[in-house]
Design an enzyme around this catalytic site. Structure first.
Site, PDB file in Angstrom:
ATOM      1  N   VAL A 245       0.843  -1.185   0.000  1.00 33.33           N
ATOM      2  CA  VAL A 245       0.000   0.000   0.000  1.00 33.33           C
ATOM      3  C   VAL A 245       0.882   1.241   0.000  1.00 33.33           C
ATOM      4  O   VAL A 245       1.861   1.313   0.737  1.00 33.33           O
ATOM      5  CB  VAL A 245      -0.910   0.025   1.248  1.00 33.33           C
ATOM      6  CG1 VAL A 245      -1.787   1.266   1.248  1.00 33.33           C
ATOM      7  CG2 VAL A 245      -1.761  -1.225   1.297  1.00 33.33           C
ATOM      8  N   CYS A 246       0.534   2.198  -0.836  1.00 35.03           N
ATOM      9  CA  CYS A 246       1.330   3.413  -0.914  1.00 35.03           C
ATOM     10  C   CYS A 246       0.457   4.607  -0.547  1.00 35.03           C
ATOM     11  O   CYS A 246      -0.229   5.167  -1.398  1.00 35.03           O
ATOM     12  CB  CYS A 246       1.880   3.568  -2.331  1.00 35.03           C
ATOM     13  SG  CYS A 246       2.843   5.057  -2.556  1.00 35.03           S
TER      14      CYS A 246
END
Lengths: 167, 381
Positions: free
Chosen positions: A90-91
């Site tokens: 996840v960014c």
């Protein structure tokens, strides 16, 4: 309790608080009580989005100097989203320490700080599912599809949700 | 981890006074989530444990709550909060028991009592409680009445004397009192820590490792501080930072721990760091490449020195390793270290000391890294 386990203690307190004061659509806790530094989380797809109806498992890995440094979060399921790398990582800005800024756009106040928490991360991720951040294309193809062919994007997401539910 | 038995502010949510959850949250550190220990207030008026804010500021020189730039020199003790935390912790268990019990009894009553009965019941209950309170007050006073020795207590020091002597005594007593430190309250902090700051050692200063070119300087810094001086430069630097923070936070404590205990805690910290001790900020994948790049010059020097000494010692067998090496050096660092190691040994017998000593540097450093790298996986659970 010695200070060396500050991280473990804080994680335990967070786990407890998440259990006694549960959030809607979110469940999270250590995979095993022997290791508080690896958590599993389940996030419900937010209503009114193509993710609705889906339940998305993810793992959170905490560093030993937590909460000085943020955990890493990775979806362990297939998820088509502009801000999720194809490998599931996840960014989002809350998961980035203020020193690091892979995309050079994030505001310092949105990033990790020791007063952030698992709860806040999961809430952020949930709202990220609802509203992708176009500026940070972790998955460029998904980002382009979301921007240019919204209908197709939603169809792809809905299909993956259906697949994940075994329908 | 089952040994951890922690209480937290959500304990109150299921009681009759869920609002206490908020009170308790305010008495807890936002960084460690535990009750504030030696609370310090920042110049932006946020309060954290001394150790937590010191560590946070070491990691990033900003307030964790509002991200205003902050430095440890601006931190001040927050006595009022410290007192509140102590007072709250002292009664917490009892209050929790009462708040839970009330919930139960009220539920029980709701089942067999009508609302009107409840209303009638409530004032009676509070009245009864008041009576109890008065009773207990009486109990406290009774012994004095019972003495009935014709003496009265001094209102200041409670010393018993004839009524006529009280006024004369009062002046003296008051003067004595003023010389003594005031009683400990939130706003009159405990005399032990306020009036005798000289007893405490001075706070340690963080070392400026950026200016220390040589690892020896870093090592000496640790030796001077009286803490273990093993490990790579990075490990030593981080240990020193940890020690300074622990030491200074301990200085802020009302009852500081002895140095020996601090050292033991530092040792635990070291163990806890384990394989992560040599953790660098760079991503792991590029670790090997990064290492080669960083130490390329050093390896080059080392190689030249080793080759030179070998040439001096023996003329012929030099050529082969010379060809094989550059390629391997590009590929990975550990191999290269192995390649390098035998060479200083080869040069050793020739008595070429100056060449073999530089070799000791990087080999030692590589040793510092390699155990941590090999044990990287193990402590990662």
């Amino acid at each position: 309790m010695s200070h060396t386990s500050v991280a473990a203690k804080r994680l335990f307190i967070e786990y407890r608080a998440l259990t006694t004061d549960a959030l809607d659509g979110i469940a999270a806790g250590p995979v095993s009580e022997d290791d508080l530094f690896l958590w599993e989380a389940l996030i419900q797809g937010p209503g009114g989005t193509p993710f609705e109806g889906g339940v998305f498992p993810a793992e959170l890995r905490f560093p030993k100097d937590y909460p000085l440094a943020p955990p890493q979060m990775r979806f362990t399921c297939e998820i088509w989203h502009p801000n999720v790398y194809p490998n599931g990582n996840v960014c989002i800005s809350i998961l980035h320490a203020p020193g690091e800024d892979p995309n050079h756009y994030e505001k310092a106040e949105e990033r990790w700080s020791p007063i952030q928490s698992v709860e806040k991360i999961l809430i952020s991720v949930m709202s990220m599912l609802a509203e992708p951040n176009d500026e940070s294309p972790a998955n460029v193809d998904a980002a382009r599809m979301w921007r240019e062919r919204r209908g197709e994007y939603e169809r792809v997401v809905r299909e993956s949700v259906r697949r994940s539910l075994g329908l | 981890m089952s040994t951890i038995n922690v209480e937290d502010s959500t304990d109150w949510l299921s009681t009759t006074v869920p609002g206490l959850s908020r009170l308790e949250t305010s008495l807890r550190c936002q960084v460690c989530r535990d009750f504030l220990t030696s609370p310090m207030i920042t110049s932006c008026a946020h309060t954290f444990c001394s150790l937590c804010i010191r560590k946070s500021l070491s990691a990033e020189g900003k307030c964790p709550a509002c991200r205003e730039p902050e430095s440890v020199s601006k931190l001040r003790r927050n006595w009022a909060v410290e007192e509140s935390v102590a007072a709250w912790r002292a009664v917490r268990e009892k209050v929790l028991a009462v708040a839970r019990q009330e919930g139960k009894s009220e539920k029980g009553k709701k089942r067999d009592a009508t609302e009107a009965e409840m209303e009638a019941e409530l004032p009676r209950r509070t009245q009864r409680r008041k009576v109890v309170a008065i009773d207990s007050d009486d109990e406290e006073y009774r012994p004095e009445e019972e003495r009935n020795d014709g003496l009265v207590p001094c209102p200041i020091c409670s010393k018993r004397m004839k009524e006529a002597d009280v006024f004369g005594h009062l002046d003296k007593c008051q003067a004595e009192r003023q010389q003594r430190p005031p009683p400990k309250t939130a706003f009159n902090p405990p005399p032990s820590s306020q009036s005798t700051p000289t007893k405490r050692p001075q706070n340690l200063a963080h070392a400026n490792f950026g200016l220390m070119k040589s690892e020896v300087h870093v090592r000496n810094q640790l030796k001077n501080a009286g803490i273990p001086a093993w490990g790579s430069r990075d490990v030593m630097m981080r240990r020193h930072v940890e020690w300074v923070n622990m030491f200074n936070a301990n200085n802020d404590a009302e009852h500081p721990k002895p140095r020996g205990q601090l050292l033991r805690e530092l040792d635990e910290w070291d163990k806890f760091q384990g394989g992560w001790a040599a953790r660098v900020k760079k991503p792991k994948e590029t670790d090997g490449q990064e290492y080669i790049r960083q130490h390329k010059e050093h390896y080059e020097e080392l190689k030249a020195a080793a080759l030179a000494s070998m040439r001096k010692a023996v003329a012929k067998p030099v050529e082969e390793p010379k060809e094989g090496e550059p390629g391997q050096q590009q590929q990975n660092a550990p191999n290269q270290q192995q390649q390098n190691e035998p060479k200083p040994e080869a040069s050793g017998p020739t008595g070429a000391l100056p060449e073999s000593t530089p070799a000791a540097g990087p080999v030692a450093r590589a040793d510092g890294h390699s155990p941590s790298r090999s044990s990287w996986k193990a402590p990662e659970w």
